[in-house]
Design a protein around this motif. Structure first.
Motif, PDB file in Angstrom:
ATOM      1  N   UNK A  29       0.842  -1.186   0.000  1.00 46.83           N
ATOM      2  CA  UNK A  29       0.000   0.000   0.000  1.00 46.83           C
ATOM      3  C   UNK A  29       0.878   1.237   0.000  1.00 46.83           C
ATOM      4  N   UNK A  30       0.432   2.269  -0.699  1.00 48.65           N
ATOM      5  CA  UNK A  30       1.101   3.565  -0.658  1.00 48.65           C
ATOM      6  C   UNK A  30       0.056   4.638  -0.390  1.00 48.65           C
ATOM      7  N   UNK A  31       0.491   5.711   0.270  1.00 43.94           N
ATOM      8  CA  UNK A  31      -0.408   6.804   0.621  1.00 43.94           C
ATOM      9  C   UNK A  31       0.087   8.152   0.116  1.00 43.94           C
ATOM     10  N   UNK A  32       1.198   8.149  -0.625  1.00 42.89           N
ATOM     11  CA  UNK A  32       1.740   9.419  -1.108  1.00 42.89           C
ATOM     12  C   UNK A  32       2.634   9.192  -2.326  1.00 42.89           C
ATOM     13  N   UNK A  33       2.885  10.278  -3.039  1.00 40.14           N
ATOM     14  CA  UNK A  33       3.730  10.202  -4.242  1.00 40.14           C
ATOM     15  C   UNK A  33       5.123   9.683  -3.932  1.00 40.14           C
ATOM     16  N   UNK A  34       5.703  10.136  -2.817  1.00 45.12           N
ATOM     17  CA  UNK A  34       7.067   9.749  -2.481  1.00 45.12           C
ATOM     18  C   UNK A  34       7.186   8.235  -2.325  1.00 45.12           C
ATOM     19  N   UNK A  46      -1.032  -0.588  -4.409  1.00 47.34           N
ATOM     20  CA  UNK A  46      -2.414  -0.146  -4.348  1.00 47.34           C
ATOM     21  C   UNK A  46      -2.409   1.170  -3.583  1.00 47.34           C
ATOM     22  N   UNK A  47      -3.104   2.166  -4.086  1.00 46.86           N
ATOM     23  CA  UNK A  47      -3.186   3.448  -3.397  1.00 46.86           C
ATOM     24  C   UNK A  47      -4.273   3.321  -2.328  1.00 46.86           C
ATOM     25  N   UNK A  58      -5.386   7.938   2.222  1.00 45.49           N
ATOM     26  CA  UNK A  58      -5.496   9.339   1.831  1.00 45.49           C
ATOM     27  C   UNK A  58      -6.908   9.816   2.147  1.00 45.49           C
ATOM     28  N   UNK A  59      -6.997  10.891   2.900  1.00 46.55           N
ATOM     29  CA  UNK A  59      -8.292  11.458   3.263  1.00 46.55           C
ATOM     30  C   UNK A  59      -8.852  12.201   2.054  1.00 46.55           C
ATOM     31  N   UNK A  60     -10.006  11.769   1.599  1.00 42.01           N
ATOM     32  CA  UNK A  60     -10.612  12.392   0.427  1.00 42.01           C
ATOM     33  C   UNK A  60     -11.329  13.687   0.769  1.00 42.01           C
ATOM     34  N   UNK A  72      -4.582  11.462  -4.692  1.00 39.42           N
ATOM     35  CA  UNK A  72      -4.735  10.107  -5.221  1.00 39.42           C
ATOM     36  C   UNK A  72      -4.246  10.061  -6.662  1.00 39.42           C
ATOM     37  N   UNK A  73      -4.684  11.005  -7.483  1.00 36.12           N
ATOM     38  CA  UNK A  73      -4.282  11.048  -8.898  1.00 36.12           C
ATOM     39  C   UNK A  73      -2.766  11.194  -9.013  1.00 36.12           C
ATOM     40  N   UNK A  74      -2.169  12.061  -8.204  1.00 35.38           N
ATOM     41  CA  UNK A  74      -0.715  12.261  -8.245  1.00 35.38           C
ATOM     42  C   UNK A  74       0.032  11.003  -7.820  1.00 35.38           C
ATOM     43  N   UNK A  75      -0.499  10.288  -6.838  1.00 34.44           N
ATOM     44  CA  UNK A  75       0.144   9.058  -6.366  1.00 34.44           C
ATOM     45  C   UNK A  75       0.056   7.966  -7.423  1.00 34.44           C
ATOM     46  N   UNK A  76      -1.093   7.857  -8.071  1.00 31.65           N
ATOM     47  CA  UNK A  76      -1.246   6.893  -9.172  1.00 31.65           C
ATOM     48  C   UNK A  76      -0.254   7.214 -10.284  1.00 31.65           C
ATOM     49  N   UNK A  77      -0.140   8.479 -10.641  1.00 33.96           N
ATOM     50  CA  UNK A  77       0.793   8.884 -11.706  1.00 33.96           C
ATOM     51  C   UNK A  77       2.228   8.565 -11.319  1.00 33.96           C
ATOM     52  N   UNK A  78       2.589   8.803 -10.057  1.00 30.37           N
ATOM     53  CA  UNK A  78       3.956   8.525  -9.604  1.00 30.37           C
ATOM     54  C   UNK A  78       4.263   7.040  -9.644  1.00 30.37           C
TER      55      UNK A  78
END
Length: 105
Positions: A29-34, A46-47, A58-60, A72-78
């Motif tokens: 699991x990831x919660x951020x771009x980094x 999985x984000x 990630x708090x929506x 979320x979109x930035x993390x998926x892109x990363x």
């Protein structure tokens, strides 16, 4: 799936596991771009999003607040090709399962 966000040595160990077992698909699991950028080779992700129980992810945010969805979109892109999907855990299922077991038994 390792259903917990890994960092540092734990993420490196996930990479070692993935290399040691090339026939398996390992995800974290990831919660951020980094974190998405730091994925070792052969490790997918999985984000993790917060469905409102405020346990993990990630708090929506509230309606009209685009901060969480943009993250979320930035993390998926990363994550790029390592992205395998969205994950969330509501956190209340243990009570439901316990109640079902009590009713059955």
């Amino acid at each position: 799936l390792i259903a917990y966000p890994l960092v540092g040595p734990a993420m490196r160990r996930a990479g070692q596991l993935a290399r040691s077992h090339p026939w398996a698909r390992l995800s974290v699991l990831v919660e951020c771009e980094e974190a998405a950028k730091d994925l070792p080779p052969r490790v997918g992700c999985f984000v993790d999003v917060n469905p409102g129980m405020n346990r993990t992810g990630i708090n929506l945010g509230v309606a009209g607040d685009q901060g969480g969805s943009q993250r979320v979109v930035a993390t998926v892109a990363a994550a790029g090709a390592a992205f395998r999907g969205i994950h969330f855990y509501e956190g209340h299922l243990a009570e439901c399962c316990a109640a079902a077991g009590a009713a059955a038994g």
